[in-house]
Design a protein around this motif. Structure first.
Motif, PDB file in Angstrom:
ATOM      1  N   LEU A  69      88.361  16.235 -39.164  1.00 30.08           N
ATOM      2  CA  LEU A  69      89.571  15.529 -38.745  1.00 30.08           C
ATOM      3  C   LEU A  69      90.832  16.248 -39.209  1.00 30.08           C
TER       4      LEU A  69
ATOM      5  N   LEU B 274      95.915  10.366 -36.591  1.00 25.26           N
ATOM      6  CA  LEU B 274      94.613  10.035 -37.166  1.00 25.26           C
ATOM      7  C   LEU B 274      93.844   8.960 -36.398  1.00 25.26           C
ATOM      8  N   GLY B 275      94.535   7.868 -36.072  1.00 21.09           N
ATOM      9  CA  GLY B 275      93.852   6.767 -35.395  1.00 21.09           C
ATOM     10  C   GLY B 275      93.222   7.218 -34.097  1.00 21.09           C
TER      11      GLY B 275
ATOM     12  N   PHE C  38      90.104   9.313 -34.560  1.00 18.41           N
ATOM     13  CA  PHE C  38      88.907   8.512 -34.827  1.00 18.41           C
ATOM     14  C   PHE C  38      88.311   7.990 -33.529  1.00 18.41           C
ATOM     15  N   ILE C  39      89.182   7.423 -32.673  1.00 18.06           N
ATOM     16  CA  ILE C  39      88.669   6.817 -31.443  1.00 18.06           C
ATOM     17  C   ILE C  39      88.086   7.896 -30.532  1.00 18.06           C
TER      18      ILE C  39
ATOM     19  N   THR D  26      86.702  10.684 -31.504  1.00 19.41           N
ATOM     20  CA  THR D  26      85.404  11.082 -32.035  1.00 19.41           C
ATOM     21  C   THR D  26      84.333  10.073 -31.657  1.00 19.41           C
ATOM     22  N   GLY D  27      84.702   8.791 -31.708  1.00 18.86           N
ATOM     23  CA  GLY D  27      83.759   7.761 -31.304  1.00 18.86           C
ATOM     24  C   GLY D  27      83.326   7.944 -29.860  1.00 18.86           C
ATOM     25  N   LEU D  28      84.301   8.201 -28.987  1.00 20.32           N
ATOM     26  CA  LEU D  28      83.977   8.397 -27.564  1.00 20.32           C
ATOM     27  C   LEU D  28      83.094   9.617 -27.377  1.00 20.32           C
TER      28      LEU D  28
END
Lengths: 202, 236
Positions: A28, A174-175, A178-179, A181-183
């Motif tokens: 990240l 950052l937020g 994260f999302i 990476t989730g996808l």
């Protein structure tokens, strides 16, 4: 053939970042531009590819019950593994400093931090718990490193583009990473359950 | 009389405003996960249930607190060039202690956490706090800083764990002695519909069990936190 299977499995199907979420810190933090991500990815491939066989030899011939000392020394595993990793990272640092000062400056603090990149130690621990043999451990190291490399390049490219989109201010940076990476993790899940060995036998 | 003399020299275990800040700061303004982006690595995979996240949180608090304490005690003796190796050896020994203790106390949880206990060594939050705080501060302060950061980390872990378990499995603390069924049909739902838990119609959301859900939840937590705490917003 088994070598190739383990490689493909480690790189795509059981990607260290997107399936196990290992090595997230540097993933990240360094994924803001493709150039630095590229350099770090190469360094990770190298370190993983070298430490994995060394750690395999250590756990097989030094720490196991039928090893050199004849006693079960597995409780020393963490300390020895991390020492190997730390010294290898030191080596990579010296090589990079000598041959590519620009990359060295760009990577900055994150080069020594490869030591605490969970993907490296995690890879070694996975290798032990999955009971790989020597050639598989090399394939797992290289494949895992390659998978990590692909993942960090992909997210760096997306983050470079997303800078021009209208993201809510609180989610910026950052937020969003994260999302994303989730996808990406969900996208990589479509590869899950594929068994390269089954294709090889047909 | 001797006591007051010691007190003037600053007592060893002081607990004033500054020390309290060391503990409360990492809970919000300087949270290890959502602000410092450290230590996400080893934890996301364990948060699909609350109980393992709880065990993990305790293990991390123990390791951050004591590694900070020991590093801070040794800080004047550690040569600068080899400090990383020294820190890693301290952390690795503490993690070995945790691993063996857990193996003895609760073997099923030990099996479930598997490699992730070992990965506390490379949990960047431990190393990050040693570098940023313990190498420059007195032992007691470093100890509190370690506890604070462990708590900040554990708080996020447990929040994510609760959300994932309630929506993904409909239960809470599954696997522990106080297992609860929160939402969704209970086992005998089809036999006796009146005996269902809250929202008997609820079907478990399998997305929540996937590791990817943890990323979404943390992303959304960061979103919420930064909308209230605007000084954290990323300007670049």
């Amino acid at each position: 053939m088994e070598f190739l299977n383990t490689f493909i499995k480690a790189a795509f199907i059981e990607n260290l970042v997107l399936a196990y979420f290992l090595g997230m810190c540097s993933y990240l933090a360094v994924s803001k531009s493709v150039n630095t991500a590229f350099g770090l990815g190469l360094a990770v491939i190298f370190v993983l590819g070298i430490t994995m066989p060394i750690n395999w030899v250590i756990s097989e011939y030094l720490l196991s019950e039928n090893g050199l000392f004849g006693v079960d020394l597995t409780f020393l595993r963490f300390i020895l593994f991390i020492a190997v990793i730390a010294s290898m990272v030191q080596l990579v640092e010296m090589v990079v400093e000598k041959f590519s000062p620009a990359l060295y400056a760009a990577l900055g603090i994150f080069l020594p931090l490869i030591t605490v990149n969970c993907a490296i130690l995690g890879g070694s621990l996975f290798m032990v718990s999955r009971e790989y043999n020597f050639s598989n451990s090399i394939a797992f190291g290289l494949g895992g490193g390659f998978g990590w490399f692909l993942a960090i390049i992909a997210i760096a490219a997306i983050r470079e583009k997303i800078r021009y989109s209208n993201v809510p201010p609180a989610l910026r940076g950052l937020g969003m990473a994260f999302i994303l990476t989730g996808l990406m993790g969900i996208a990589f899940m479509s590869l899950m359950g594929i068994d390269p060995a089954a294709y090889a036998s047909n | 009389m001797a006591e007051t003399a010691v007190k003037e020299k600053e007592p060893l275990f002081q607990f004033g405003k500054k020390e309290r800040h060391l503990i409360t700061d990492p809970l919000n303004d300087n949270n290890p996960i959502t602000v410092q982006v450290l230590g996400i690595c080893s934890a996301l995979a364990v948060t699909s249930l609350v109980y393992p996240s709880f065990v993990m949180a305790i293990a991390v608090i123990f390791v951050t607190a004591f590694s900070s304490l020991f590093t801070s005690m040794l800080r004047t003796y550690i040569p600068k060039q080899v400090r990383m190796i020294v820190q890693l050896v301290i952390i690795a020994s503490l993690v070995t202690v945790v691993e063996l203790t857990l193996k003895y106390l609760n073997y099923p949880i030990y099996k479930q956490l598997s490699v992730y206990i070992g990965l506390i060594i490379t949990n960047c939050i431990v190393m990050g706090r040693l570098e940023a705080f313990a190498m420059a501060n007195k032992p007691w302060r470093s100890f509190l800083d370690g506890i604070g950061n462990g708590l900040g980390y554990g708080a996020i872990l447990i929040i994510v764990g609760i959300i994932r378990e309630v929506f993904g499995k409909g239960s809470l603390f599954a696997g522990s002695p106080i297992e609860l069924k929160i939402i969704g049909p209970t086992v005998d739902y089809f036999i006796n519909t009146t005996d269902s838990a809250l929202f008997g119609w609820y079907t478990n959301n399998n997305l929540m069990v996937l590791p990817a859900a943890a990323m979404f939840i943390i992303g959304i937590l960061i979103w919420i936190q930064r909308s209230y705490n605007t000084k954290l917003v990323d300007v670049s």
